[in-house]
Design a protein around this motif. Structure first.
Motif, mmCIF file in Angstrom:
data_model
loop_
_atom_site.group_PDB
_atom_site.id
_atom_site.type_symbol
_atom_site.label_atom_id
_atom_site.label_comp_id
_atom_site.label_asym_id
_atom_site.label_seq_id
_atom_site.Cartn_x
_atom_site.Cartn_y
_atom_site.Cartn_z
ATOM 1 N N GLU A 1 0.818 -1.216 0.000
ATOM 2 C CA GLU A 1 0.000 0.000 0.000
ATOM 3 C C GLU A 1 0.851 1.266 0.000
ATOM 4 O OE1 GLU A 1 -2.690 -0.241 3.243
ATOM 5 O OE2 GLU A 1 -3.904 -1.852 2.340
ATOM 6 N N ARG A 2 2.127 1.147 0.359
ATOM 7 C CA ARG A 2 3.007 2.322 0.363
ATOM 8 C C ARG A 2 3.381 2.748 -1.046
ATOM 9 N NH1 ARG A 2 7.879 0.668 4.066
ATOM 10 N NH2 ARG A 2 8.547 2.792 3.570
ATOM 11 N N GLY A 3 3.176 1.855 -2.023
ATOM 12 C CA GLY A 3 3.426 2.211 -3.408
ATOM 13 C C GLY A 3 4.844 2.676 -3.656
ATOM 14 N N SER A 4 4.980 3.833 -4.267
ATOM 15 C CA SER A 4 6.298 4.348 -4.627
ATOM 16 C C SER A 4 7.131 4.720 -3.402
ATOM 17 C CB SER A 4 6.167 5.562 -5.547
ATOM 18 O OG SER A 4 5.429 6.589 -4.902
ATOM 19 N N ASP A 5 6.503 4.799 -2.233
ATOM 20 C CA ASP A 5 7.242 5.100 -1.002
ATOM 21 C C ASP A 5 7.809 3.840 -0.363
ATOM 22 O OD1 ASP A 5 6.707 7.820 -1.174
ATOM 23 O OD2 ASP A 5 4.797 7.610 -0.106
ATOM 24 N N GLY A 6 7.471 2.688 -0.915
ATOM 25 C CA GLY A 6 7.907 1.436 -0.322
ATOM 26 C C GLY A 6 9.339 1.078 -0.698
ATOM 27 N N ALA A 7 9.884 0.139 0.064
ATOM 28 C CA ALA A 7 11.245 -0.334 -0.189
ATOM 29 C C ALA A 7 11.244 -1.340 -1.333
ATOM 30 C CB ALA A 7 11.815 -0.964 1.081
ATOM 31 N N GLU A 8 12.445 -1.782 -1.696
ATOM 32 C CA GLU A 8 12.594 -2.736 -2.787
ATOM 33 C C GLU A 8 13.236 -4.026 -2.308
ATOM 34 O OE1 GLU A 8 14.900 -0.874 -5.824
ATOM 35 O OE2 GLU A 8 13.148 0.027 -6.795
ATOM 36 N N MET A 9 12.880 -5.114 -2.968
ATOM 37 C CA MET A 9 13.608 -6.354 -2.852
ATOM 38 C C MET A 9 14.375 -6.537 -4.154
ATOM 39 S SD MET A 9 10.743 -8.869 -1.138
ATOM 40 C CE MET A 9 11.936 -10.133 -0.670
ATOM 41 N N ALA A 10 15.527 -7.196 -4.060
ATOM 42 C CA ALA A 10 16.336 -7.397 -5.259
ATOM 43 C C ALA A 10 16.870 -8.819 -5.294
ATOM 44 C CB ALA A 10 17.497 -6.403 -5.301
ATOM 45 N N VAL A 11 16.957 -9.367 -6.485
ATOM 46 C CA VAL A 11 17.609 -10.648 -6.729
ATOM 47 C C VAL A 11 18.798 -10.386 -7.652
ATOM 48 C CG1 VAL A 11 17.382 -12.941 -7.764
ATOM 49 C CG2 VAL A 11 15.504 -12.006 -6.394
ATOM 50 N N VAL A 12 19.949 -10.961 -7.291
ATOM 51 C CA VAL A 12 21.154 -10.822 -8.117
ATOM 52 C C VAL A 12 21.467 -12.207 -8.678
ATOM 53 C CG1 VAL A 12 23.536 -10.016 -8.192
ATOM 54 C CG2 VAL A 12 21.944 -9.010 -6.554
ATOM 55 N N PRO A 13 20.887 -12.565 -9.817
ATOM 56 C CA PRO A 13 21.058 -13.928 -10.345
ATOM 57 C C PRO A 13 22.475 -14.229 -10.794
ATOM 58 C CG PRO A 13 19.897 -12.551 -11.931
ATOM 59 C CD PRO A 13 20.015 -11.750 -10.672
ATOM 60 N N GLU B 1 18.092 -7.403 -10.272
ATOM 61 C CA GLU B 1 16.680 -7.324 -10.643
ATOM 62 C C GLU B 1 15.895 -6.878 -9.414
ATOM 63 O OE1 GLU B 1 15.821 -11.275 -11.943
ATOM 64 O OE2 GLU B 1 17.037 -11.110 -13.779
ATOM 65 N N SER B 2 15.446 -5.632 -9.412
ATOM 66 C CA SER B 2 14.778 -5.041 -8.247
ATOM 67 C C SER B 2 13.286 -4.873 -8.492
ATOM 68 C CB SER B 2 15.396 -3.674 -7.913
ATOM 69 O OG SER B 2 16.757 -3.799 -7.590
ATOM 70 N N ARG B 3 12.499 -5.044 -7.419
ATOM 71 C CA ARG B 3 11.052 -4.819 -7.490
ATOM 72 C C ARG B 3 10.584 -4.178 -6.185
ATOM 73 N NH1 ARG B 3 8.806 -10.588 -10.068
ATOM 74 N NH2 ARG B 3 10.376 -10.729 -11.723
ATOM 75 N N ARG B 4 9.704 -3.191 -6.331
ATOM 76 C CA ARG B 4 9.086 -2.586 -5.153
ATOM 77 C C ARG B 4 8.082 -3.556 -4.549
ATOM 78 N NH1 ARG B 4 7.353 2.676 -7.672
ATOM 79 N NH2 ARG B 4 5.328 1.669 -7.443
ATOM 80 N N TYR B 5 7.731 -3.323 -3.282
ATOM 81 C CA TYR B 5 6.821 -4.248 -2.599
ATOM 82 C C TYR B 5 5.441 -4.316 -3.245
ATOM 83 C CZ TYR B 5 9.794 -5.555 1.317
ATOM 84 O OH TYR B 5 10.785 -6.095 2.092
ATOM 85 N N ASP B 6 4.975 -3.219 -3.838
ATOM 86 C CA ASP B 6 3.669 -3.300 -4.492
ATOM 87 C C ASP B 6 3.723 -4.225 -5.701
ATOM 88 O OD1 ASP B 6 5.297 -1.497 -5.807
ATOM 89 O OD2 ASP B 6 3.726 -0.035 -6.232
ATOM 90 N N THR B 7 4.860 -4.228 -6.416
ATOM 91 C CA THR B 7 5.037 -5.150 -7.540
ATOM 92 C C THR B 7 5.182 -6.586 -7.057
ATOM 93 O OG1 THR B 7 6.123 -3.407 -8.823
ATOM 94 C CG2 THR B 7 6.459 -5.679 -9.551
ATOM 95 N N VAL B 8 5.930 -6.765 -5.975
ATOM 96 C CA VAL B 8 6.083 -8.109 -5.398
ATOM 97 C C VAL B 8 4.720 -8.664 -5.006
ATOM 98 C CG1 VAL B 8 7.048 -9.432 -3.461
ATOM 99 C CG2 VAL B 8 8.432 -7.660 -4.579
ATOM 100 N N PHE B 9 3.907 -7.842 -4.377
ATOM 101 C CA PHE B 9 2.578 -8.281 -3.935
ATOM 102 C C PHE B 9 1.703 -8.648 -5.134
ATOM 103 C CE2 PHE B 9 -1.766 -7.198 -2.261
ATOM 104 C CZ PHE B 9 -1.836 -8.218 -1.344
ATOM 105 N N ASP B 10 1.740 -7.812 -6.151
ATOM 106 C CA ASP B 10 0.941 -8.088 -7.351
ATOM 107 C C ASP B 10 1.405 -9.372 -8.029
ATOM 108 O OD1 ASP B 10 -1.054 -7.138 -9.417
ATOM 109 O OD2 ASP B 10 0.752 -7.229 -10.660
ATOM 110 N N ASP B 11 2.723 -9.563 -8.134
ATOM 111 C CA ASP B 11 3.252 -10.782 -8.747
ATOM 112 C C ASP B 11 2.886 -12.017 -7.925
ATOM 113 O OD1 ASP B 11 4.337 -9.247 -10.734
ATOM 114 O OD2 ASP B 11 6.384 -9.304 -9.962
ATOM 115 N N ALA B 12 2.888 -11.866 -6.602
ATOM 116 C CA ALA B 12 2.511 -12.989 -5.740
ATOM 117 C C ALA B 12 1.041 -13.350 -5.933
ATOM 118 C CB ALA B 12 2.787 -12.637 -4.276
ATOM 119 N N LEU B 13 0.201 -12.337 -6.092
ATOM 120 C CA LEU B 13 -1.228 -12.585 -6.343
ATOM 121 C C LEU B 13 -1.422 -13.336 -7.657
ATOM 122 C CD1 LEU B 13 -3.001 -9.245 -5.326
ATOM 123 C CD2 LEU B 13 -3.322 -11.483 -4.283
ATOM 124 N N ARG B 14 -0.667 -12.942 -8.663
ATOM 125 C CA ARG B 14 -0.790 -13.604 -9.962
ATOM 126 C C ARG B 14 -0.325 -15.060 -9.880
ATOM 127 N NH1 ARG B 14 -1.605 -10.036 -14.178
ATOM 128 N NH2 ARG B 14 -1.529 -7.842 -13.597
#
Length: 554
Positions: free
Chosen positions: A9-21, A27-40
């Motif tokens: 819910e923090r949207g653009s104010d939220g932190a990011e998670m990153a994976v370094v393959p 490869e970084s994603r904000r928490y709102d993107t992580v949540f949306d991807d998890a829902l999918r």
């Protein structure tokens, strides 16, 4: 899960998670993107028939697919279980046995894996295998319906943690969302972990320390997280330090061996541009902690900004979700030097001079985290006072609800009313726990637990090895950072064939378990010590054939 939704819910104010393959690719994603991807991912898993209350087996490397599918599985109300990815496939690698046994035990609704694993699973017919790449493709185009999930209740299972790492038939430690939330709150309170922190982890996500410190605590606190595959660390440990530098990492966790491994393998020429001044806490746990390793790491990297007081020894286990005790941060590591004979023979803690030959160094692993209690008991279950060595027990709101489908084993692990028997041995001093050993026969190599029987069975399958006459033990050489695997084998082959047999045993055990064998000790028939009931005595065998044979320190 509530925290994940709040972070989104923090949207653009939220932190990011990153994976370094791979090195240099973030490869970084904000928490709102992580949540949306998890829902999918949850929506696609539902299409495969996964329902609330089901179990899903994860056999995936560190990747965004793992993260979003794992969280999506939880949003769906199912319980994920992560296991190690086989390093090779076919019966020789133990793949059939490992996955087949786990499917029979956990009865998962699905197994999520890479294509190579799916293709190697033809013999496993009791569940649905999902190709992770196919799931990701479908999730990218799926409509994520808010009706496909609801936030969990306290008693719902969050995940099942397999206790034996990558080998053998494990016990499935059931962790409820109440257990998980309690331990995350305890860990955050003990460390001051906040939304301002960034954790950098290479630990495998099938390991409780990797899963909790790499994903769960960052989600809970709203902090940033950086995940890199363990294979990347093992190939080039300096990549861990480079990621801490690039991401201004503040927190990282690893077993004792990893700090020694990094100090030994990283060259000065690798450290150009490395700056470790942002690193404020280095958690050390999962296996016995050795003061020399800690000091070697600090001395090695102090010129690159590492703080002298960065280390935080801790104690935990899967049955506690993770953390049981934690040392205070920004404080010197406390080390006792106690008399080895008094400790082993009489269970008494007697301080001796650090230079004494009879001295045994024991690191303090801190006080129990808030809400957790620790006690040390004797063989009759009676509590012992300070400086008396006995069996360690704990109770906590983060304690597992038990082992999946193993009521007898669960009951055996509980001391009434609700104390959990850890299987470890140690003592209390000034409210802090010290670990001196363990009563279990588990072998701990680089922070992963292994059942001796798994190695023994693999060795027994080699022609020339007598059935029922193999003992697998862990042994830490003088100055070593972790235990090594030793096999003591009774054999009937002639002397000129013994080296060939040793190599065959090494190959068979490593192929099945992925663990290298440090040494194979061939002994004559009827050499291994046994109890009167015929059971092999591992501790006595180690003493007879390994410790007595080990060279004395210079």
């Amino acid at each position: 899960m509530h925290a994940l939704a709040a972070q989104a819910e923090r949207g653009s104010d939220g932190a990011e998670m990153a994976v370094v393959p791979e090195p240099g690719r973030v490869e970084s994603r904000r928490y709102d993107t992580v949540f949306d991807d998890a829902l999918r991912c949850a929506a696609v898993l539902a299409e495969y028939g996964v329902r609330r209350g089901d179990r899903v087996l994860f056999c995936l490397p560190t990747s965004w697919t793992f993260v979003t599918a794992f969280l999506g599985c939880q949003l769906l109300g199912a319980a994920p279980t992560a296991i190690a990815v086989p390093t090779s496939f076919g019966r020789a690698a133990g793949f059939d046995g490992q996955v087949k046994d786990l499917v029979a035990y956990l009865r998962p609704a699905a197994v999520l894996a890479r294509a190579a694993v799916v293709q190697a699973s033809e013999a496993v017919t009791d569940t649905v295998f999902i190709d992770a790449d196919v799931l990701q493709e479908r999730a990218a185009s799926a409509e994520a319906s808010l009706q496909r999930f609801r936030l969990p209740s306290e008693n719902d299972l969050a995940f099942i943690q397999c206790t034996s790492g990558s080998t053998g038939r494990p016990k499935g430690v059931m962790i409820s969302h109440a257990n998980l939330a309690a331990n995350l709150a305890q860990s955050a309170a003990a460390t001051g972990w906040s939304a301002e922190d960034t954790s950098v982890s290479w630990l495998p996500l099938y390991h409780d320390m990797g899963l909790i410190s790499g994903i769960m605590v960052p989600v809970y606190t709203g902090g940033s997280s950086v995940l890199m595959p363990p294979t990347q660390f093992l190939r080039s440990p300096v990549e861990w330090l480079r990621n801490i530098t690039a991401m201004r990492g503040t927190l990282a966790a690893a077993p004792n061996f990893a700090y020694g491994y990094t100090a030994d393998r990283v060259r000065d020429s690798d450290l150009e541009g490395v700056d470790l001044s942002s690193w404020r806490m280095a958690f050390c746990g999962a296996e016995p902690i050795h003061p020399g390793t800690i000091q070697r790491f600090v001395d090695r990297f102090r010129p690159w900004g590492l703080r002298q007081d960065v280390f935080m020894p801790c104690y935990g286990m899967a049955e506690a979700t993770l953390t049981i005790s934690m040392s205070p941060h920004n404080a010197p590591v406390r080390v006792d030097t106690i008399d080895r004979t008094a400790a082993v023979t009489h269970g008494q803690v007697i301080d001796v001079d650090p230079g004494e030959a009879s001295g045994m160094q024991v690191v303090a692993c801190g006080a129990p985290v808030v809400g957790t209690e620790i006690r040390v008991v004797d063989g009759d279950g009676e509590p012992l006072g300070d400086n008396q060595i006995g069996d360690i027990q704990f109770r906590s709101p983060s304690r597992t609800v038990g082992y999946f489908d193993l009521p007898a084993e669960t009951a055996a692990a509980i001391a009434e009313p609700d104390w959990w028997k850890t299987g470890d041995v140690g003592y209390l001093r000034d409210g802090e726990i010290r670990i001196t050993g363990r009563s279990k026969d588990l072998i701990i190599i680089r922070g992963a637990n292994y059942f001796p029987s798994d190695f023994e069975q693999a060795a027994e399958a080699v022609p020339g090895v007598r059935l029922g006459t193999v003992v697998a033990v862990g042994h830490r050489p003088e100055g070593g950072d972790s235990e090594e695997l030793h096999l003591i084998v009774e054999s009937y082959v002639p002397a000129d064939q013994q080296e060939e047999l040793r190599q065959a045993v090494r190959s068979a055990v490593s192929a099945r378990s992925g663990v290298p064998v440090a040494q194979v000790h061939l002994v004559p028939r009827r050499s291994l010590p046994k109890t009167t009931s015929g059971k092999l005595q591992r501790a006595k065998a180690r003493q007879l054939f390994i410790e007595k044979a080990a060279p004395a320190p210079a």
